[in-house]
Design a protein around this motif. Structure first.
Motif, mmCIF file in Angstrom:
data_model
loop_
_atom_site.group_PDB
_atom_site.id
_atom_site.type_symbol
_atom_site.label_atom_id
_atom_site.label_comp_id
_atom_site.label_asym_id
_atom_site.label_seq_id
_atom_site.Cartn_x
_atom_site.Cartn_y
_atom_site.Cartn_z
ATOM 1 N N LEU A 92 -6.807 4.528 -4.349
ATOM 2 C CA LEU A 92 -5.534 3.846 -4.563
ATOM 3 C C LEU A 92 -5.360 2.756 -3.510
ATOM 4 N N ASP A 108 3.344 3.697 -2.653
ATOM 5 C CA ASP A 108 3.794 5.011 -3.124
ATOM 6 C C ASP A 108 2.647 5.704 -3.851
ATOM 7 N N ASP A 109 2.233 6.870 -3.359
ATOM 8 C CA ASP A 109 1.068 7.536 -3.948
ATOM 9 C C ASP A 109 1.433 8.786 -4.740
ATOM 10 N N MET A 168 -0.625 9.050 -7.880
ATOM 11 C CA MET A 168 -2.017 9.406 -7.606
ATOM 12 C C MET A 168 -2.150 10.893 -7.320
ATOM 13 N N TYR A 212 1.262 15.539 3.280
ATOM 14 C CA TYR A 212 0.438 15.591 2.070
ATOM 15 C C TYR A 212 0.256 17.027 1.582
ATOM 16 N N THR A 260 -6.275 10.007 3.885
ATOM 17 C CA THR A 260 -5.002 9.305 3.954
ATOM 18 C C THR A 260 -5.206 7.891 4.499
ATOM 19 N N THR A 310 -6.344 6.841 -0.246
ATOM 20 C CA THR A 310 -5.350 5.800 -0.421
ATOM 21 C C THR A 310 -5.392 4.849 0.757
ATOM 22 N N SER A 311 -5.195 3.556 0.485
ATOM 23 C CA SER A 311 -5.161 2.529 1.521
ATOM 24 C C SER A 311 -6.461 2.567 2.342
ATOM 25 N N GLN A 316 -7.675 -2.977 0.081
ATOM 26 C CA GLN A 316 -6.428 -2.337 -0.310
ATOM 27 C C GLN A 316 -5.240 -3.254 -0.038
ATOM 28 N N GLU A 321 -1.090 -2.307 -4.524
ATOM 29 C CA GLU A 321 -0.396 -1.069 -4.190
ATOM 30 C C GLU A 321 0.028 -0.343 -5.468
ATOM 31 N N GLU A 322 0.021 0.988 -5.390
ATOM 32 C CA GLU A 322 0.366 1.859 -6.516
ATOM 33 C C GLU A 322 -0.557 1.645 -7.718
#
Length: 273
Positions: free
Chosen positions: A15, A19-20, A23, A55, A96, A131-132, A173, A201-202
């Motif tokens: 991702l 906002d995850d 995901m 998380y 993360t 993510t990121s 990202q 993003e997202e």
């Protein structure tokens, strides 16, 4: 680093940040069972303990009952027997956001990474998510510097090795929100063997069998393919001079569309098997 001539059996989900929640819901649906073991790797975060706990809580709220924060840092080696056992038992490893170089510094050259890649290649019930920063480390190379117009001048970017979960791939990202087209284009011109993927993003991709990616989320995925680039001047340009290249292929993809990781070929949802 482990490589295989056969496609990997595992699944990768990346991702672009933001906002995850969507995901995490997707990952919980992909797991073989809600009691499948999930390990959160938060070493990229400046507050890994807090991030890991957040998380763990978010996935438990989605019904996952076996979620844990696996601490890996200067005091907790990735190659400790307990960490390797937890990797062996995990169905999902989730990286993360934060500082992607903290991830590679912790894992490159370790037995943990060797076993992670082995699981990804041999286990159809094994998933890797990020993510990121946790997405950018999954490729062959990753961008760690490059901003604005300077990214289109020689020396204006910096790439370093990633974890190489998917070879010949470079993921950037926060791509749309932070105006990163220039730096990804520069990186692909410098490394035309790598496909560049810019994740808004997202928005993200699901990679199955290491070959085909499917877009999910609310934004756009930009794919840059330098396999047919001509007239690249990086070999002649001096530091600080503008870079040039022709026939750089660019694709804009949205949710449900699929592409091959070496030569993008669109396939709308209506044609997906």
């Amino acid at each position: 680093m482990l490589q295989s001539s056969t496609p990997p059996l595992g699944t990768l989900v990346a991702l672009g940040g933001g906002d995850d929640d969507a995901m995490l819901a997707l990952l919980s649906d992909l797991l073989p069972a809600l009691d499948s073991r999930v390990e959160i790797l938060a070493m990229a975060s400046s507050d890994a303990t807090r991030t890991g706990a957040n998380y763990v809580r978010a996935l438990r709220e989605l019904g996952c009952t076996n979620v844990h924060h696996l601490k890996i840092d200067e005091r907790h080696s990735a190659d400790k027997p307990a960490a390797l056992r937890r990797l062996c038992d995990a169905s999902l490893l989730f990286f993360t956001g934060g500082d992607q170089e903290m991830i590679t510094e912790s894992l490159r050259g370790t037995e943990f990474l060797r076993q992670l890649l082995h699981r990804y290649h041999t286990d159809a019930q094994f998933f890797i998510g990020g993510t990121s920063a946790g997405a950018s480390v999954l490729g062959d190379l990753m961008l760690v510097d490059g901003h604005g117009w300077r990214a289109l001048r020689k020396g204006g970017i910096r790439t370093v090795p990633g974890l190489n979960v998917v070879p010949r791939l470079l993921i950037d990202q926060h791509f749309v929100e932070r105006g990163r087209f220039g730096r990804l284009a520069h990186a692909v011109l410098a490394h035309p063997m790598c496909m560049g993927i810019g994740l808004a993003e997202e928005t993200g991709i699901i990679v199955r069998a290491g070959q085909e990616a499917e877009v999910f989320g609310d934004g756009v995925v930009m794919v840059l393919d330098g396999a047919q680039v001509q007239g690249c001047n990086l070999g002649q340009a001096g530091r600080g001079e503008p870079i040039a290249g022709q026939d750089l292929r660019v694709h804009l993809l949205v949710a449900g569309q699929r592409f091959l990781l070496r030569a993008p070929r669109l396939a709308g949802p209506e044609t997906a098997p």
